[in-house]
Enzyme design. Structure first.
Site, PDB file in Angstrom:
ATOM      1  N   SER A 140       0.876  -0.939  -0.064  1.00 64.00           N
ATOM      2  CA  SER A 140      -0.069   0.097   0.040  1.00 64.00           C
ATOM      3  C   SER A 140       1.132   0.948   0.118  1.00 64.00           C
ATOM      4  O   SER A 140       1.475   1.151  -0.794  1.00 64.00           O
ATOM      5  CB  SER A 140      -0.920   0.060   1.509  1.00 64.00           C
ATOM      6  OG  SER A 140      -1.151   0.831   1.112  1.00 64.00           O
ATOM      7  N   ASP A 155      -8.296  -4.523  -6.347  1.00 62.02           N
ATOM      8  CA  ASP A 155      -8.028  -3.858  -5.581  1.00 62.02           C
ATOM      9  C   ASP A 155      -8.512  -1.967  -5.808  1.00 62.02           C
ATOM     10  O   ASP A 155      -8.004  -1.503  -7.535  1.00 62.02           O
ATOM     11  CB  ASP A 155      -6.533  -3.470  -5.611  1.00 62.02           C
ATOM     12  CG  ASP A 155      -6.011  -2.479  -4.705  1.00 62.02           C
ATOM     13  OD1 ASP A 155      -6.476  -1.956  -3.394  1.00 62.02           O
ATOM     14  OD2 ASP A 155      -4.833  -3.186  -3.953  1.00 62.02           O
TER      15      ASP A 155
END
Length: 532
Positions: free
Chosen positions: A190, A457
């Protein structure tokens, strides 16, 4: 873990360690309200989710300011090591996992059965989890005022990692494992994934290899694509119900005759701002990024919300059904279910007025600076450098699952409320996303830099795998470029002690990561031997 602000928290309790409730999902004042309500309601029984491990914790002294001489202060940066698979004297690597925007203690499971354990087992290496400045207990300031946060930026944090890699002495280990004499493989997921890519680009002399998992290397003001990914991949009936529900809400708010009735349906008549109202409605959607292949880490909040929203609908035509409510209000059949979910799961937390709980007009509500207000950290980073304001779609031709009342001005105003000008520092008028994107953006690349992303995602649009903006590139051993089928947010970071119990796509990505890291290490040469 971007966690929306990168940014990510799993379930309400799973990242709670005392007052550390993790970063905000979305960078705006309404998200701060939800964070504060969670803190108030969960404080009594909050527990650390990281499994019981025996990894020792140490600290490394870092300057608070590496570059500008604004202070001589230092802080103790925490790190943990695993010697479980370490084979001294073999030239084995150090596998370092960047803790990102959370307490480093929350990353210890990745050193127990996740990616760090997988790679150290395959290489005989030493595992390290390195906590990010200002997060967890790696804090060198007395409070989180605007001035005291001025050293919380990408540049200072990257130099922390570099300084650590060049100079750390591991207790109980007799050999010198500093970079560049030892190959260091840098891993992040991330926001930390972006940092991993940045480390490889900015410090190629000491970062031998890097893996950027769900690495958000593109910073953006408007991040409408986040919700568009959810709309695209969600259960089709749920997605259609969301689109229609938001259309009905937005139309009603524009109607003098229906405005008050639509807010009353959600028991939110007393909430003054229409933007605060629609901002609250998007909160359940933010849990999509917490879907996980591992049942022990999976957050079912989004799916539970969809089940509630859909009710007894089983076919697409059901989405078009309307219901007549008292007072003459006619809405789509899913909207009362939506309202009931918001009432039960959010409004029920509120023990004050609705404006006190969910309003965003009181600046003083966001000007609490003590160290327990950890929401201030990632929010500050988004306000100064990363952005990620999750607006509706830019065109009426693109359906939206969040209200078209949500614009950058509304979402950004929390920055000025939370961070009034200090004596030494003021936040910029808008986040300086160029300071991030200049490092490579969608096209960031380097030899021995792996890009790993998830197909579904919601942060994928901000990675080199963006289906909206990035160019396709080849997948090679030197520059791996891999998309996990059905994957959501940095799914490769997780692992099981019994790897054969992992889903096939997770076993596959782990095997591929092991293979290319092992191939990279064959090319390692100590400095002076022309190791490019």
């Amino acid at each position: 873990m971007l966690r929306l602000p990168l940014l990510a928290v799993a379930s309400l309790a799973s990242y709670c360690a005392g007052a550390d409730l993790g970063p905000l999902r979305l960078p705006n004042a309404q998200s701060i309200n939800i964070w504060k309500l969670r803190a108030k309601n969960l404080q009594a029984d909050a527990v650390l989710s990281a499994r019981d491990t025996s990894f020792p914790v140490s600290t490394f002294t870092q300057p608070l300011d590496h570059f500008h001489g604004t202070t001589n202060a230092t802080f103790e940066q925490r790190y943990w090591i695993s010697t479980r698979h370490y084979k001294p004297g073999t030239g084995a690597p150090v596998i370092v996992l960047d803790g990102g925007e959370s307490s480093g203690a929350n990353r210890l499971p990745f050193m127990d059965t996740g990616i760090v354990d997988i790679l150290t087992k395959a290489t005989g290496g030493l595992g390290v989890v390195l906590e990010h400045r200002y997060y967890g207990k790696s804090v060198g300031v007395q409070n989180f005022t605007t001035d005291n946060l001025r050293w919380l930026n990408n540049e200072q944090a990257l130099e922390d990692s570099a300084n650590f890699m060049r100079n750390v002495i591991f207790s109980g280990i007799d050999e010198d494992l500093t970079a560049p004499n030892t190959p260091w493989i840098y891993y992040g997921g991330s926001y930390a994934g972006a940092r991993s890519a940045h480390m490889k680009v900015l410090y190629p002399d000491i970062v031998f290899g890097a893996i950027a998992s769900s690495g958000v290397t593109h910073a953006a003001l408007s991040n409408w694509e986040y919700m568009d990914v959810i709309r695209t991949y969600a259960d089709p009936i749920c997605s259609a119900n969301l689109v229609r529900s938001i259309e009905v809400v937005d139309d009603a708010l524009r109607s003098p005759n229906l405005h008050d009735q639509i807010k009353a349906l959600f028991n939110l008549s007393g909430l003054t701002s229409d933007q605060d109202f629609v901002s609250l409605l998007q909160t359940p959607l933010e849990y999509w990024q917490n879907k996980n292949w591992d049942p022990d880490n999976d957050d079912t909040t989004f799916d539970d919300f969809c089940t509630a929203l859909n009710g007894n609908m089983t076919k697409p035509s059901d989405v078009q059904r309307n219901v007549h409510l008292p007072g003459g209000l006619i809405v789509n059949a899913a909207l009362p279910n939506y309202a009931q979910y918001i009432i039960e799961n959010y409004i029920a937390w509120c023990d004050g007025t609705l404006d006190e709980c969910f309003g965003t007009s009181d600046d003083s509500h966001y000007q609490v600076y003590d160290l327990s207000e950890t929401w201030r950290l990632w929010m500050f980073q988004t306000c100064t450098q990363w952005g990620y304001y999750t607006t509706s779609t830019p065109s009426p031709q693109i359906p939206t699952i969040v209200s078209r009342l949500l614009d950058v001005d509304y979402l950004h105003k929390g920055c000025f409320q939370a961070y009034p000008p200090g004596q030494y520092f003021s936040i910029p008028p808008l986040p300086n996303v160029t300071s991030v994107n200049v490092l490579g953006d969608f096209a960031i690349s380097a030899n021995r830099l792996a890009i790993i992303d998830g197909e579904k995602d919601p942060w994928r649009p901000d990675t080199p795998h963006s289906q909206y903006s990035a160019k396709r590139r080849p997948d090679t051993v030197t520059r791996p470029f891999k998309l996990i089928p059905g994957g959501v947010h940095h799914w490769d970071e997780f692992g099981l002690a019994n790897s054969s119990a992992e889903p096939p796509e997770i076993q596959a990505i782990h095997q591929q990561e092991v293979a290319f890291v092992q191939a990279w290490l064959k090319d390692f040469k100590k400095p002076g031997a022309n190791a490019n």
